[in-house]
Design a protein around this motif. Structure first.
Motif, PDB file in Angstrom:
ATOM      1  N   MET A 390       0.841  -1.272  -0.366  1.00  0.00           N
ATOM      2  CA  MET A 390       0.088   0.233   0.167  1.00  0.00           C
ATOM      3  C   MET A 390       1.140   0.818  -0.356  1.00  0.00           C
ATOM      4  O   MET A 390       0.471   2.183  -0.844  1.00  0.00           O
ATOM      5  N   ARG A 391       2.225   1.476   0.846  1.00  0.00           N
ATOM      6  CA  ARG A 391       2.838   2.122   0.916  1.00  0.00           C
ATOM      7  C   ARG A 391       3.566   2.302  -0.477  1.00  0.00           C
ATOM      8  O   ARG A 391       3.450   3.313  -1.197  1.00  0.00           O
ATOM      9  N   PHE A 392       4.209   1.630  -1.088  1.00  0.00           N
ATOM     10  CA  PHE A 392       4.607   1.516  -2.345  1.00  0.00           C
ATOM     11  C   PHE A 392       3.678   2.259  -3.475  1.00  0.00           C
ATOM     12  O   PHE A 392       4.186   3.595  -3.978  1.00  0.00           O
ATOM     13  N   GLY A 403      -5.732   0.731  -0.720  1.00  0.00           N
ATOM     14  CA  GLY A 403      -5.213   0.655   1.084  1.00  0.00           C
ATOM     15  C   GLY A 403      -6.551   0.469   1.838  1.00  0.00           C
ATOM     16  O   GLY A 403      -6.907   0.258   2.299  1.00  0.00           O
ATOM     17  N   LYS A 404      -7.006   1.437   1.007  1.00  0.00           N
ATOM     18  CA  LYS A 404      -8.806   2.376   1.724  1.00  0.00           C
ATOM     19  C   LYS A 404      -9.067   1.009   1.813  1.00  0.00           C
ATOM     20  O   LYS A 404     -10.024   0.580   2.728  1.00  0.00           O
ATOM     21  N   GLN A 405      -9.491   0.825   0.773  1.00  0.00           N
ATOM     22  CA  GLN A 405     -10.400  -0.570   0.678  1.00  0.00           C
ATOM     23  C   GLN A 405      -9.896  -1.514   1.805  1.00  0.00           C
ATOM     24  O   GLN A 405     -10.703  -2.735   2.023  1.00  0.00           O
ATOM     25  N   ALA A 406      -8.750  -2.086   1.207  1.00  0.00           N
ATOM     26  CA  ALA A 406      -8.369  -3.082   2.129  1.00  0.00           C
ATOM     27  C   ALA A 406      -8.018  -3.215   3.314  1.00  0.00           C
ATOM     28  O   ALA A 406      -8.648  -4.317   4.673  1.00  0.00           O
ATOM     29  N   VAL A 407      -8.253  -1.989   4.251  1.00  0.00           N
ATOM     30  CA  VAL A 407      -8.450  -1.636   6.374  1.00  0.00           C
ATOM     31  C   VAL A 407      -9.933  -2.458   5.666  1.00  0.00           C
ATOM     32  O   VAL A 407     -10.038  -2.990   6.899  1.00  0.00           O
ATOM     33  N   ARG A 441      -1.178  -1.925  11.299  1.00  0.00           N
ATOM     34  CA  ARG A 441       0.097  -1.195  10.853  1.00  0.00           C
ATOM     35  C   ARG A 441      -0.520  -0.489  10.158  1.00  0.00           C
ATOM     36  O   ARG A 441       0.168   0.613   9.320  1.00  0.00           O
ATOM     37  N   MET A 442      -0.721  -1.663   8.977  1.00  0.00           N
ATOM     38  CA  MET A 442      -1.664  -0.786   7.796  1.00  0.00           C
ATOM     39  C   MET A 442      -2.161  -0.165   8.196  1.00  0.00           C
ATOM     40  O   MET A 442      -2.703   1.213   7.271  1.00  0.00           O
ATOM     41  N   VAL A 443      -3.750   0.192   8.892  1.00  0.00           N
ATOM     42  CA  VAL A 443      -4.945   1.191   9.062  1.00  0.00           C
ATOM     43  C   VAL A 443      -3.655   2.650   9.704  1.00  0.00           C
ATOM     44  O   VAL A 443      -4.055   3.698   9.139  1.00  0.00           O
ATOM     45  N   THR A 455     -12.087   7.002   8.338  1.00  0.00           N
ATOM     46  CA  THR A 455     -11.379   5.225   8.391  1.00  0.00           C
ATOM     47  C   THR A 455     -11.065   4.722   9.236  1.00  0.00           C
ATOM     48  O   THR A 455     -11.352   3.473   9.813  1.00  0.00           O
ATOM     49  N   ALA A 456     -10.130   5.780   9.903  1.00  0.00           N
ATOM     50  CA  ALA A 456      -9.468   4.950  11.083  1.00  0.00           C
ATOM     51  C   ALA A 456     -10.250   5.041  12.081  1.00  0.00           C
ATOM     52  O   ALA A 456     -10.541   3.931  13.356  1.00  0.00           O
ATOM     53  N   ARG A 457     -11.442   5.708  12.070  1.00  0.00           N
ATOM     54  CA  ARG A 457     -12.477   5.556  13.423  1.00  0.00           C
ATOM     55  C   ARG A 457     -12.665   4.126  13.132  1.00  0.00           C
ATOM     56  O   ARG A 457     -13.587   4.202  14.284  1.00  0.00           O
TER      57      ARG A 457
END
Length: 756
Positions: A390-392, A403-407, A441-443, A455-457
């Motif tokens: 996701m970072r790459f 990445g948001k979907q994966a979270v 860690r992804m979150v 999204t974090a919440r």
């Protein structure tokens, strides 16, 4: 050829009238895959990947395909629900089903609906068969065995007569997830597609080899789209096509005549020599081995294109004519992938162009409806892979939606224990405790790089539930022990069975405990960001307790390194990397542990784990000392090969396209250019370039709608120029640790320093 299948494939049709200025947008989904057509034209493949409680539907506008007067919508639907044997593991199912909802408008006036009801007709697709694969190949899906003689010719067009078809059976009203209070007879809860449609474009093959049964010029004109290939009755032709790089797409074969003739396609991400997979491009003697599809010609003008996309560099093609000649009129493929754009740039005196290109291509080929470990074998989204990938992807493209979907996906995957699955969506459940930690860690990474606190919440309860699962397994010393499930961390040589670190099977693994401590600090940061200071303090205290105990039981002061377990002598790069990342090692101890990371007697991390070694070197302040050799290792292992994507492991014949091996992308942008957020979502930036042994470096990193541009060089002096989007300020950290402010009101800031 048998067209038997453990699955059900059906055709659906709906005819309707449209005015001259008609507009039609449909919402469409299926259990399990659909291909939608309008007036004979292929419109969309779908749906997106979710689970039954989050059944994704696609919004599709079909205006460009409409005709004034009579029109037809048609869909080919494959359901994998009837059998667990061989369906794509990433496609979650419940039963056979297809849903479409749409309203035809004339300007702003509604004129007709095209909802899936008893106005649709249906027919079981007898010509569609499937052959299940074996072993790891089976995870990505099945091979098609399609008999064109049994497919109704022109069934997607308006002129087709479907009087003999059955009236489609309606099952129950479709229900969106937000309308869950309604009575529902089916388990699906529909969720709007959270990511953009996949990119599609027509591509041609670069070359053809091993031509048998015809001349090379004929095959060349065919693959270029300039001519046809006719195979006489009773004869055969074969050749190998080369796309020039590992790619993903839908092979498209157009045939004419040749009733009963066969076209067989076999796909390979690499060639085989003497039964072994090779990273070399040896087209005149290499074999294509792997899964493939087979089509029997119906004797008309027709096209074969598989329902699901395939991964390949090489495609072996065998055409066998039956009692009459068969003509292949075109042979190409429809590329597909998530629409990541290469917005970032990087250049340097080290000349790592190939490293950049191979790494970025690998990320792209492992990004479709989800991030994937690999496109050829599994096509599964693993939390362990996705956390760095996701970072790459985000750093190069500026797009964090996948990445948001994966979270969310991994939050959906949690069961009554609170622990996430290791891979999701997945029909076959699997748990890896270490990778549940990496989801946390992804979150944190997603929030930090995007600033998306909402999204974090939304997933914070899942973060807490995951960490509570570990808390319940702490012993009296506060260390997790005797964990269930698969305890893999990385493909480290000597870690048996299958990547499991010492101590993890029946005792204490310092590696996993240090991951746990690091992730507790990630969760503390998330809770602090949303104002829950009390919870943040609890997590920090737990992390401190774990680190204190690991320092007491696993630190070897004589050798300056951490052992992988309290009661053993094994040492590894990852054990020492996570000691630094967790905060167990700090100051001089972090430097001592960090310098041991590349010593020969430490069990080395694989390319996946090397990402965490890079992060530890950066955290310990020794990046400039270690990174040159680590980056050179990537380049050296590509040297002498013809690989176009990074493999899963070096010196191994497993997957040759694995995005977790693409760490150089972040090293170039986040470390050598030094572009990092100083506040969530890059509202402020921190530019701290790592010079390594480079003379100069320059490039750009996408931040929102703009770019951060960095250019630095050194001889006797170090000079740097930084340009940020208007409104984004921050700071530059020079090699002597001098801080230079970047005012939000200025676009370009320069600085110079004499080097010691």
């Amino acid at each position: 050829m048998s067209t038997e299948s453990p699955f059900r494939t059906c055709f659906f049709r709906k005819t309707f009238e449209a005015p001259a200025a008609a507009s039609l947008t449909v919402n469409v989904s299926a259990d399990t895959e659909y291909v939608l057509y309008c007036n004979g034209e292929r419109v969309r493949h779908g749906p997106g990947k979710g689970d039954v409680s989050h059944q994704i539907y696609d919004e599709v506008t079909v205006d460009e395909y409409l005709e004034h007067g009579e029109n037809v919508l048609a869909a080919l639907v494959v359901s994998y629900a009837s059998s667990w044997d061989g369906g794509p593991t990433s496609r979650m199912t419940a039963t056979n089903g297809f849903v479409l909802d749409g309203v035809i408008y004339d300007t702003d006036r509604q004129v007709e609906t095209v909802h899936t009801d008893d106005s649709w007709t249906a027919k079981f697709a007898e010509g569609y068969g499937h052959e299940t694969r074996s072993g790891r190949d089976a995870l990505a899906g099945v091979d098609e065995r399609v008999d064109g003689r049994r497919i109704p010719r022109g069934w997607t067009t308006i002129d087709f007569d479907d009087d003999g078809w059955e009236t489609a059976t309606t099952m129950a009203p479709a229900v969106r997830r937000e309308d869950d209070d309604l009575w529902q007879q089916l388990p699906y809860r529909l969720v709007e597609r959270p990511i953009p449609p996949l990119e599609e474009r027509l591509e041609r093959f670069d070359a053809a080899y091993q031509v048998v049964g015809t001349d090379e010029d004929t095959v060349t004109t065919l693959r270029n789209g300039d001519g046809a290939l006719t195979v006489p009755a009773g004869e055969s032709v074969s050749f190998v096509l080369d796309a020039g790089e590992v790619t993903t797409g839908y092979p498209m074969v157009d045939v004419s005549g040749g009733h009963g003739s066969t076209v067989e396609l076999t796909y390979g991400e690499a060639l085989f020599v003497d039964g072994s997979k090779t990273p070399q491009h040896v087209p005149e003697r290499g074999d294509v081995q792997g899964h493939g599809d087979r089509y029997i010609a119906g004797g008309d003008e027709e096209r074969y294109e598989p329902v699901s996309w395939r991964a390949f560099r090489y495609v072996s093609v065998t055409i066998e004519a039956a009692a009459e000649p068969v003509t292949v009129t075109d042979l190409r493929y429809r590329f597909t992938g998530y629409p990541l754009q290469e917005r970032a740039t990087f250049d340097s005196s080290a000349g790592y162009d190939r490293l950049w290109n191979v790494a970025w291509r690998t990320v792209r080929r492992c990004s479709h409806e989800t991030f994937e470990d690999c496109p050829y074998y599994e096509q599964l989204q693993y939390a362990g892979d996705t956390q760095p990938v996701m970072r790459f992807a985000g750093y190069v493209s500026g797009d964090w939606e996948l990445g948001k979907q994966a979270v969310h996906h991994f939050d959906w995957s949690r069961d009554e224990t609170g622990l996430t699955k290791s891979r999701y969506p997945s029909r076959i459940p699997q748990k890896i405790p270490s990778w549940s930690l990496l989801w946390v860690r992804m979150v944190r990474d997603y929030w930090w790089f995007t600033g998306d606190e909402r999204t974090a919440r939304e997933v914070l309860d899942g973060v807490d539930a995951t960490l509570n699962w570990f808390y319940r397994r702490e012993n009296a010393d506060g260390l997790v022990t005797d964990l269930p499930h698969w305890k893999v961390v990385d493909w480290v040589p000597g870690w048996e069975p299958r990547g499991v670190p010492p101590g993890a099977i029946d005792g204490v693994s310092s590696v996993i405990n240090l991951q746990y401590a690091a992730v507790l600090r990630d969760a503390a940061e998330l809770h602090a960001a949303v104002g829950d200071v009390e919870k943040a303090t609890v997590y920090e205290d737990r992390a401190d307790r774990i680190c204190e105990r690991i320092n007491e039981t696993c630190w070897d002061d004589d050798r300056g390194r951490y052992r992988d377990r309290p009661d053993g002598d094994e040492v590894s790069e990852l054990g020492n990397a996570w000691a630094i990342l967790s905060g167990a090692a700090s100051g001089d101890r972090a430097k001592r542990a960090g310098k041991s990371l590349v010593e020969d007697d430490l069990a080395p991390a694989a390319w996946y784990g090397r990402y965490y070694v890079f992060r530890a070197a950066s955290e310990a302040g020794i990046y400039d000392e270690l990174a040159p050799d680590l980056l050179a290792n990537y380049a050296d292992r590509l040297e002498g090969t013809d690989l176009t994507t990074f493999p899963e492991r070096y010196d191994d014949d497993s997957s040759y396209c694995h995005a977790w091996s693409s760490a150089p992308l972040y090293e170039f942008l986040g470390e050598i250019l030094g572009v990092k957020p100083a506040a969530p979502g890059f509202e402020q930036v921190r530019i701290e370039p790592r010079l390594l042994d480079f003379d100069w470096s320059e490039g750009t990193v996408p931040v929102g709608d703009g770019d951060v541009r960095v250019a630095w060089e050194r001889d006797d002096e170090f000079s740097i120029e930084v340009e940020t989007p208007v409104g984004i300020g921050g700071e530059i950290v020079l090699p002597d640790e001098t801080i230079v402010a970047i005012p939000a009101s200025e676009e370009i800031v320069t600085a110079e320093r004499t080097l010691e």
